[in-house]
Enzyme design. Structure first.
Site, PDB file in Angstrom:
ATOM      1  N   GLU A 200       0.845  -1.207   0.000  1.00  0.00           N
ATOM      2  CA  GLU A 200       0.000   0.000   0.000  1.00  0.00           C
ATOM      3  C   GLU A 200       0.879   1.256   0.000  1.00  0.00           C
ATOM      4  O   GLU A 200       0.783   2.111   0.883  1.00  0.00           O
ATOM      5  CB  GLU A 200      -0.994  -0.015   1.171  1.00  0.00           C
ATOM      6  CG  GLU A 200      -1.984  -1.161   1.045  1.00  0.00           C
ATOM      7  CD  GLU A 200      -3.201  -1.085   1.952  1.00  0.00           C
ATOM      8  OE1 GLU A 200      -3.259  -0.219   2.843  1.00  0.00           O
ATOM      9  OE2 GLU A 200      -4.120  -1.930   1.771  1.00  0.00           O
ATOM     10  N   GLU A 318      -4.733  -9.016  -0.331  1.00  0.00           N
ATOM     11  CA  GLU A 318      -5.545  -8.780   0.872  1.00  0.00           C
ATOM     12  C   GLU A 318      -6.995  -8.681   0.425  1.00  0.00           C
ATOM     13  O   GLU A 318      -7.331  -7.823  -0.399  1.00  0.00           O
ATOM     14  CB  GLU A 318      -5.144  -7.482   1.589  1.00  0.00           C
ATOM     15  CG  GLU A 318      -3.792  -7.553   2.251  1.00  0.00           C
ATOM     16  CD  GLU A 318      -3.434  -6.301   3.044  1.00  0.00           C
ATOM     17  OE1 GLU A 318      -4.343  -5.615   3.555  1.00  0.00           O
ATOM     18  OE2 GLU A 318      -2.222  -6.019   3.150  1.00  0.00           O
TER      19      GLU A 318
HETATM   20  O1  AHR Z   1      -5.097  -6.183   6.900  1.00  0.00           O
HETATM   21  C1  AHR Z   1      -5.028  -5.013   7.653  1.00  0.00           C
HETATM   22  C2  AHR Z   1      -4.389  -3.855   6.896  1.00  0.00           C
HETATM   23  O2  AHR Z   1      -5.170  -3.526   5.789  1.00  0.00           O
HETATM   24  C3  AHR Z   1      -3.037  -4.123   6.295  1.00  0.00           C
HETATM   25  O3  AHR Z   1      -2.012  -3.957   7.210  1.00  0.00           O
HETATM   26  C4  AHR Z   1      -2.948  -3.093   5.219  1.00  0.00           C
HETATM   27  O4  AHR Z   1      -2.150  -3.493   4.139  1.00  0.00           O
HETATM   28  C5  AHR Z   1      -4.392  -2.868   4.816  1.00  0.00           C
HETATM   29  O5  AHR Z   1      -4.720  -1.533   4.790  1.00  0.00           O
END
Ligand code: AHR
Length: 509
Positions: A200, A318
């Site tokens: 990110e 994610e």
């Molecule tokens: O999964 C939780 C958080 O969500 C992670 O650390 C980040 O990459 C995303 O914003």
């Protein structure tokens, strides 16, 4: 009747039924015509991967209890959780973050545990004592038989640090770093199949402009050691511009681009409750979860423009639900209900329709954080409905997706209209047809008529309440049950309870 094509699936909207209307007593019928003539690229097992971050009780007091714990453990990892995850055949684990990754110095997590530094956990609160570092994480990966996906720091460490971490882990020769690894107890080099270059970068990974991130990505990728697959920190659900810039300027320096997609019933200020929600929140959650396909389509289109041969993969590294954390719970802890299993099934189906690009997907997160398959509490452990969704979909690993033309009734809740039925079909290596069906309607059963000729055997996951869930006291409240359906003269017809997932094998063996 409207018909639309979504990446190999034809969805036809027939009629929208209002909940509780005159049609409530009828069983709406959906039809599926399966076309075997143009199978897609195989479903990579890695789309059923996990993500474990140093936050809350995800690692410490979660999967890791330490070798001296009274809780039965193997090399510090609780044995019950390791066994449960082994049964799930976890293909890949991404670690150590998330946001944590871009504030992590890998050198903090090697050597004598008693001498490891204690640092602030900048993003998730509390302190990080580094008891679980590289060697301990690799122990877990070996116990699970999983490939490793390192999320490496581009946000706050120089390229040399990333390169040296890979050298320390993966090189076989005699260098100062490989000798240090040997002194720390590991002679043989490990394999790091995947390396994420930052996380990110548009946010917690450094708040960079895509243009700056792209240059930085190329720099870090240039100095990375070994044959690891290089994944660029990607897109968070909204920025086509980021995809354009990264693909155009860094495409040749990456093997994968990444996408994060979270499902919230509300918004980032009030995300919504994990339990005790109403039908509106059910519908909003499932609609948002299905929105992942819109992002997959959009990102794939841009990738196709810059990478016609589809050399660069898309990793959804994610994904999952994100609700408000209950007062007093550890960071990002949330319960997990039947609704989460539905989100998982809808996500898997979407990934199956994008196998030309999507080669990995990592649910956030493995234990005690967000949409976890496993929850722990002291010595107790429970497997969530999401765990069971992963388990149901096991036969899809390595299978070849088949096109399916779906005609489904729709149902309405408040302002939201959804298809009652959603589907994925694939041909497994043993020649059988695998069929995954989701009945999104929380009120009505669904009947699904197919052009398949054989009988079906498999399992169904459902429950009486939308927020049915497993607790430490009632761990079996939501578990799969056997399911079978006989083919009639016109083909196989499957009856589904309201709010259910059915995964069956049709035909041989
Ligand atoms: O999964 C939780 C958080 O969500 C992670 O650390 C980040 O990459 C995303 O914003």
């Amino acid at each position: 009747m409207s018909v639309r094509r979504i990446a190999g699936i034809m969805v036809a909207a027939t009629l929208a039924l209002g909940l509780g209307g005159p049609a409530a007593a009828q069983t709406p019928e959906a039809t599926i015509q399966i076309d075997r003539t143009s199978p897609g690229p195989v479903i990579e097992p890695a789309i059923y991967a996990q993500f474990a971050e140093h936050l809350g009780e995800g690692i410490y007091d979660g999967v890791w209890v330490g070798p001296d714990s009274p809780i039965p453990n193997t090399s510090g990892y609780r044995t019950d959780a390791v066994e449960a995850l082994r049964r799930l055949q976890v293909p890949v684990v991404r670690w150590p973050g998330g946001c944590f990754a871009d504030d992590y110095d890998w050198r903090d997590g090697i050597g004598d545990p008693a001498k490891r530094p204690v640092r602030m956990n900048k993003w998730w609160g509390g302190v990080e004592n580094n008891r679980v570092g590289t060697h301990e994480f690799m122990d877990l990966a070996e116990m699970l038989g999983a490939e490793v996906y390192l999320a490496a720091n581009m946000g706050s460490m120089p390229p040399r640090a990333m390169a040296e971490w890979l050298e320390y882990m993966t090189e076989g020769g005699k260098t100062t770093l490989t000798e240090e690894r040997r002194r720390n107890g590991r002679n043989k080099p490990w394999t790091v199949k995947y390396t994420g270059i930052g996380n990110e970068s548009w946010g917690c990974g450094g708040n960079m402009r895509p243009e700056y991130q792209s240059d930085l990505h190329n720099q870090y990728a240039t100095f990375l050691r070994g044959s690891t697959l290089r994944a660029a920190s990607g897109e968070g659900g909204t920025s086509d511009h980021l995809v354009e810039v990264l693909m155009q300027h860094s495409g040749k320096h990456m093997d994968a681009f990444t996408l994060h997609y979270y499902t919230l019933p509300g918004d980032w200020t009030k995300k919504g409750e994990a339990l005790g929600f109403n039908a509106d929140a059910w519908a909003k959650t499932l609609k948002t979860a299905m929105g992942i396909e819109v992002r997959l389509d959009a990102v794939s289109r841009i990738m196709d423009k810059h990478d016609k041969d589809k050399r660069v993969a898309l990793y959804v590294d994610e994904w999952g639900t994100w609700y408000d954390t209950p007062a007093g719970a550890s960071a990002l802890w949330q319960q997990n209900s039947l609704r989460d299993a539905m989100v998982a099934a809808l996500s898997f189906n979407a990934f199956h329709r994008h196998t030309d690009r999507v080669k990995m997907a990592n649910v956030a997160q493995m234990v005690n954080a967000l949409q976890s398959p496993v929850l722990t509490d002291g010595p107790r452990m429970v497997l969530t409905p999401t765990y069971h969704a992963f388990d149901l979909y096991k036969p899809f690993r390595g299978a070849t997706p088949l096109q399916a033309k779906l005609e489904t009734p729709r149902f309405r809740t408040g302002d939201i209209e959804l298809p009652a039925v959603e589907v994925s079909v694939a041909r497994a290596a043993d020649g059988s047809t695998q069929l995954a069906l989701v009945n999104l309607d929380p009120q009505r059963p669904a009947r699904v008529a197919t052009n398949l000729k054989g009988d079906a055997r498999g399992r169904v996951l459902t429950a009486a309440a939308m927020d049915a869930h497993n607790t430490f006291d009632k761990p079996q409240a939501v578990v799969p049950a056997p399911y079978a359906a006989r083919a009639g003269a016109k083909g196989l017809v499957l009856d589904m309870p309201p709010k259910s997932i059915v995964v069956v094998s049709v035909g041989k063996p």
